[in-house]
Design a protein around this motif. Sequence first.
Motif, PDB file in Angstrom:
ATOM      1  N   ALA A   1      31.211 -34.092 -25.497  1.00  0.00           N
ATOM      2  CA  ALA A   1      30.064 -34.002 -26.407  1.00  0.00           C
ATOM      3  C   ALA A   1      30.255 -34.945 -27.596  1.00  0.00           C
ATOM      4  CB  ALA A   1      29.878 -32.566 -26.886  1.00  0.00           C
ATOM      5  N   ARG A   2      31.463 -35.018 -28.111  1.00  0.00           N
ATOM      6  CA  ARG A   2      31.750 -35.908 -29.231  1.00  0.00           C
ATOM      7  C   ARG A   2      31.541 -37.370 -28.823  1.00  0.00           C
ATOM      8  NH1 ARG A   2      36.188 -38.766 -30.627  1.00  0.00           N
ATOM      9  NH2 ARG A   2      36.351 -39.376 -32.811  1.00  0.00           N
ATOM     10  N   LYS A   3      32.022 -37.722 -27.629  1.00  0.00           N
ATOM     11  CA  LYS A   3      31.854 -39.097 -27.153  1.00  0.00           C
ATOM     12  C   LYS A   3      30.378 -39.435 -26.945  1.00  0.00           C
ATOM     13  CE  LYS A   3      36.409 -39.718 -25.079  1.00  0.00           C
ATOM     14  NZ  LYS A   3      37.158 -39.926 -23.842  1.00  0.00           N
ATOM     15  N   ILE A   4      29.616 -38.492 -26.425  1.00  0.00           N
ATOM     16  CA  ILE A   4      28.181 -38.709 -26.248  1.00  0.00           C
ATOM     17  C   ILE A   4      27.529 -38.936 -27.600  1.00  0.00           C
ATOM     18  CG2 ILE A   4      26.008 -37.582 -25.582  1.00  0.00           C
ATOM     19  CD1 ILE A   4      27.595 -36.243 -23.304  1.00  0.00           C
ATOM     20  N   TRP A   5      27.890 -38.117 -28.566  1.00  0.00           N
ATOM     21  CA  TRP A   5      27.357 -38.254 -29.925  1.00  0.00           C
ATOM     22  C   TRP A   5      27.677 -39.633 -30.483  1.00  0.00           C
ATOM     23  CZ3 TRP A   5      24.271 -36.303 -33.535  1.00  0.00           C
ATOM     24  CH2 TRP A   5      24.487 -36.650 -34.851  1.00  0.00           C
ATOM     25  N   LEU A   6      28.941 -40.058 -30.372  1.00  0.00           N
ATOM     26  CA  LEU A   6      29.352 -41.357 -30.898  1.00  0.00           C
ATOM     27  C   LEU A   6      28.642 -42.507 -30.177  1.00  0.00           C
ATOM     28  CD1 LEU A   6      33.181 -40.739 -31.400  1.00  0.00           C
ATOM     29  CD2 LEU A   6      31.410 -40.902 -33.161  1.00  0.00           C
ATOM     30  N   ALA A   7      28.439 -42.373 -28.875  1.00  0.00           N
ATOM     31  CA  ALA A   7      27.716 -43.412 -28.133  1.00  0.00           C
ATOM     32  C   ALA A   7      26.284 -43.525 -28.639  1.00  0.00           C
ATOM     33  CB  ALA A   7      27.723 -43.099 -26.640  1.00  0.00           C
TER      34      ALA A   7
ATOM     35  N   ASN B   1      19.012 -40.296 -28.771  1.00  0.00           N
ATOM     36  CA  ASN B   1      18.382 -39.439 -29.761  1.00  0.00           C
ATOM     37  C   ASN B   1      19.477 -38.659 -30.486  1.00  0.00           C
ATOM     38  OD1 ASN B   1      16.973 -37.572 -31.253  1.00  0.00           O
ATOM     39  ND2 ASN B   1      15.381 -37.338 -29.707  1.00  0.00           N
ATOM     40  N   ILE B   2      19.892 -39.149 -31.616  1.00  0.00           N
ATOM     41  CA  ILE B   2      21.030 -38.611 -32.350  1.00  0.00           C
ATOM     42  C   ILE B   2      20.793 -37.163 -32.761  1.00  0.00           C
ATOM     43  CG2 ILE B   2      22.363 -38.869 -34.479  1.00  0.00           C
ATOM     44  CD1 ILE B   2      21.830 -41.893 -34.197  1.00  0.00           C
ATOM     45  N   PHE B   3      19.588 -36.851 -33.206  1.00  0.00           N
ATOM     46  CA  PHE B   3      19.308 -35.496 -33.666  1.00  0.00           C
ATOM     47  C   PHE B   3      19.362 -34.516 -32.500  1.00  0.00           C
ATOM     48  CE2 PHE B   3      17.112 -38.426 -36.528  1.00  0.00           C
ATOM     49  CZ  PHE B   3      17.842 -38.151 -37.674  1.00  0.00           C
ATOM     50  N   SER B   4      18.865 -34.925 -31.342  1.00  0.00           N
ATOM     51  CA  SER B   4      18.907 -34.079 -30.155  1.00  0.00           C
ATOM     52  C   SER B   4      20.353 -33.861 -29.725  1.00  0.00           C
ATOM     53  CB  SER B   4      18.101 -34.719 -29.022  1.00  0.00           C
ATOM     54  OG  SER B   4      18.243 -33.967 -27.844  1.00  0.00           O
ATOM     55  N   LEU B   5      21.160 -34.908 -29.768  1.00  0.00           N
ATOM     56  CA  LEU B   5      22.562 -34.783 -29.383  1.00  0.00           C
ATOM     57  C   LEU B   5      23.304 -33.824 -30.302  1.00  0.00           C
ATOM     58  CD1 LEU B   5      23.539 -38.453 -28.490  1.00  0.00           C
ATOM     59  CD2 LEU B   5      23.326 -36.526 -26.946  1.00  0.00           C
ATOM     60  N   GLY B   6      23.052 -33.909 -31.576  1.00  0.00           N
ATOM     61  CA  GLY B   6      23.708 -32.996 -32.520  1.00  0.00           C
ATOM     62  C   GLY B   6      23.370 -31.555 -32.211  1.00  0.00           C
ATOM     63  N   HIS B   7      22.127 -31.292 -31.917  1.00  0.00           N
ATOM     64  CA  HIS B   7      21.692 -29.930 -31.574  1.00  0.00           C
ATOM     65  C   HIS B   7      22.350 -29.477 -30.273  1.00  0.00           C
ATOM     66  CE1 HIS B   7      19.203 -26.391 -31.345  1.00  0.00           C
ATOM     67  NE2 HIS B   7      18.786 -26.751 -30.136  1.00  0.00           N
ATOM     68  N   GLN B   8      22.433 -30.375 -29.287  1.00  0.00           N
ATOM     69  CA  GLN B   8      23.048 -30.029 -28.010  1.00  0.00           C
ATOM     70  C   GLN B   8      24.533 -29.728 -28.186  1.00  0.00           C
ATOM     71  OE1 GLN B   8      22.096 -33.352 -25.500  1.00  0.00           O
ATOM     72  NE2 GLN B   8      19.981 -32.695 -25.167  1.00  0.00           N
ATOM     73  N   VAL B   9      25.211 -30.493 -29.020  1.00  0.00           N
ATOM     74  CA  VAL B   9      26.636 -30.237 -29.274  1.00  0.00           C
ATOM     75  C   VAL B   9      26.812 -28.864 -29.913  1.00  0.00           C
ATOM     76  CG1 VAL B   9      28.614 -30.949 -30.687  1.00  0.00           C
ATOM     77  CG2 VAL B   9      27.325 -32.656 -29.401  1.00  0.00           C
ATOM     78  N   GLU B  10      25.977 -28.532 -30.873  1.00  0.00           N
ATOM     79  CA  GLU B  10      26.062 -27.219 -31.520  1.00  0.00           C
ATOM     80  C   GLU B  10      25.811 -26.102 -30.522  1.00  0.00           C
ATOM     81  OE1 GLU B  10      23.337 -27.341 -34.790  1.00  0.00           O
ATOM     82  OE2 GLU B  10      24.520 -28.822 -35.887  1.00  0.00           O
TER      83      GLU B  10
ATOM     84  N   THR C   1      28.841 -25.760 -28.202  1.00  0.00           N
ATOM     85  CA  THR C   1      29.957 -25.168 -28.937  1.00  0.00           C
ATOM     86  C   THR C   1      29.780 -23.657 -29.055  1.00  0.00           C
ATOM     87  OG1 THR C   1      30.258 -27.204 -30.196  1.00  0.00           O
ATOM     88  CG2 THR C   1      31.227 -25.216 -31.125  1.00  0.00           C
ATOM     89  N   ALA C   2      28.570 -23.214 -29.360  1.00  0.00           N
ATOM     90  CA  ALA C   2      28.295 -21.774 -29.471  1.00  0.00           C
ATOM     91  C   ALA C   2      28.522 -21.081 -28.131  1.00  0.00           C
ATOM     92  CB  ALA C   2      26.866 -21.556 -29.957  1.00  0.00           C
ATOM     93  N   LYS C   3      28.109 -21.695 -27.022  1.00  0.00           N
ATOM     94  CA  LYS C   3      28.304 -21.103 -25.702  1.00  0.00           C
ATOM     95  C   LYS C   3      29.782 -20.988 -25.356  1.00  0.00           C
ATOM     96  CE  LYS C   3      23.912 -22.377 -23.560  1.00  0.00           C
ATOM     97  NZ  LYS C   3      23.258 -23.169 -22.494  1.00  0.00           N
ATOM     98  N   VAL C   4      30.543 -22.050 -25.661  1.00  0.00           N
ATOM     99  CA  VAL C   4      31.983 -22.021 -25.375  1.00  0.00           C
ATOM    100  C   VAL C   4      32.655 -20.933 -26.196  1.00  0.00           C
ATOM    101  CG1 VAL C   4      34.129 -23.330 -25.654  1.00  0.00           C
ATOM    102  CG2 VAL C   4      32.134 -24.417 -24.621  1.00  0.00           C
ATOM    103  N   GLU C   5      32.272 -20.790 -27.455  1.00  0.00           N
ATOM    104  CA  GLU C   5      32.856 -19.743 -28.297  1.00  0.00           C
ATOM    105  C   GLU C   5      32.499 -18.359 -27.785  1.00  0.00           C
ATOM    106  OE1 GLU C   5      31.503 -20.772 -32.221  1.00  0.00           O
ATOM    107  OE2 GLU C   5      32.992 -22.374 -32.434  1.00  0.00           O
ATOM    108  N   ALA C   6      31.277 -18.175 -27.297  1.00  0.00           N
ATOM    109  CA  ALA C   6      30.871 -16.876 -26.744  1.00  0.00           C
ATOM    110  C   ALA C   6      31.667 -16.568 -25.484  1.00  0.00           C
ATOM    111  CB  ALA C   6      29.372 -16.892 -26.452  1.00  0.00           C
TER     112      ALA C   6
END
Length: 172
Positions: free
Chosen positions: A22-28, A130-139, A142-147
């Motif tokens: 997810a971080r790499k996708i965001w940076l790309a 779409n940077i804003f979409s990627l940020g939302h997807q990462v969040e 992350t929430a799903k992994v924590e759950a």
Amino acid sequence: MTEATKVTETVETARKEGLEIARKIWLAGVGAYGRVYQEAAGRVEKVTGAANELFDQLVEKGEQVEDLVRASISKNEAAGKVTEYVEKTTAQVKTASETRINDLEERFEAVRKTVLEKVTPFVDKVAPLNIFSLGHQVETLTAKVEALTAEIEALKASKAPKAAKKSETEAA
């Protein structure tokens, strides 16, 4: 190694890999947006710079010609009339050049707006950019992994007392 430990390690590894991807996708996406912006800005700057340079060269050449004409006219008897005519023409050229500069600036502004209008929808439509979409997807990920991690911890906790009771029964 118990099966619960293996599951926990597997989930933790998957979580770390997921976050890294997810971080790499965001940076790309950020890099792509920056590249598109720089290329568009660079092209606009090249056009603006070339037009300004050409205009400056023309003004310089005009000044040289004006100086030659004045020197030539000052030697002639009809210098007064010609000088007056040159001054009048010079004023007209100055006004015309100012008008041209304003027209060019308006055209460059229109080009800048057009470039932004053409580039922005493209960036918004391409999902990885779409940077804003990627940020939302990462969040969200992350929430799903924590759950899921919390659920595994709860399952481990509920199995631990049962395993302890089973050991006590077998010992007796």
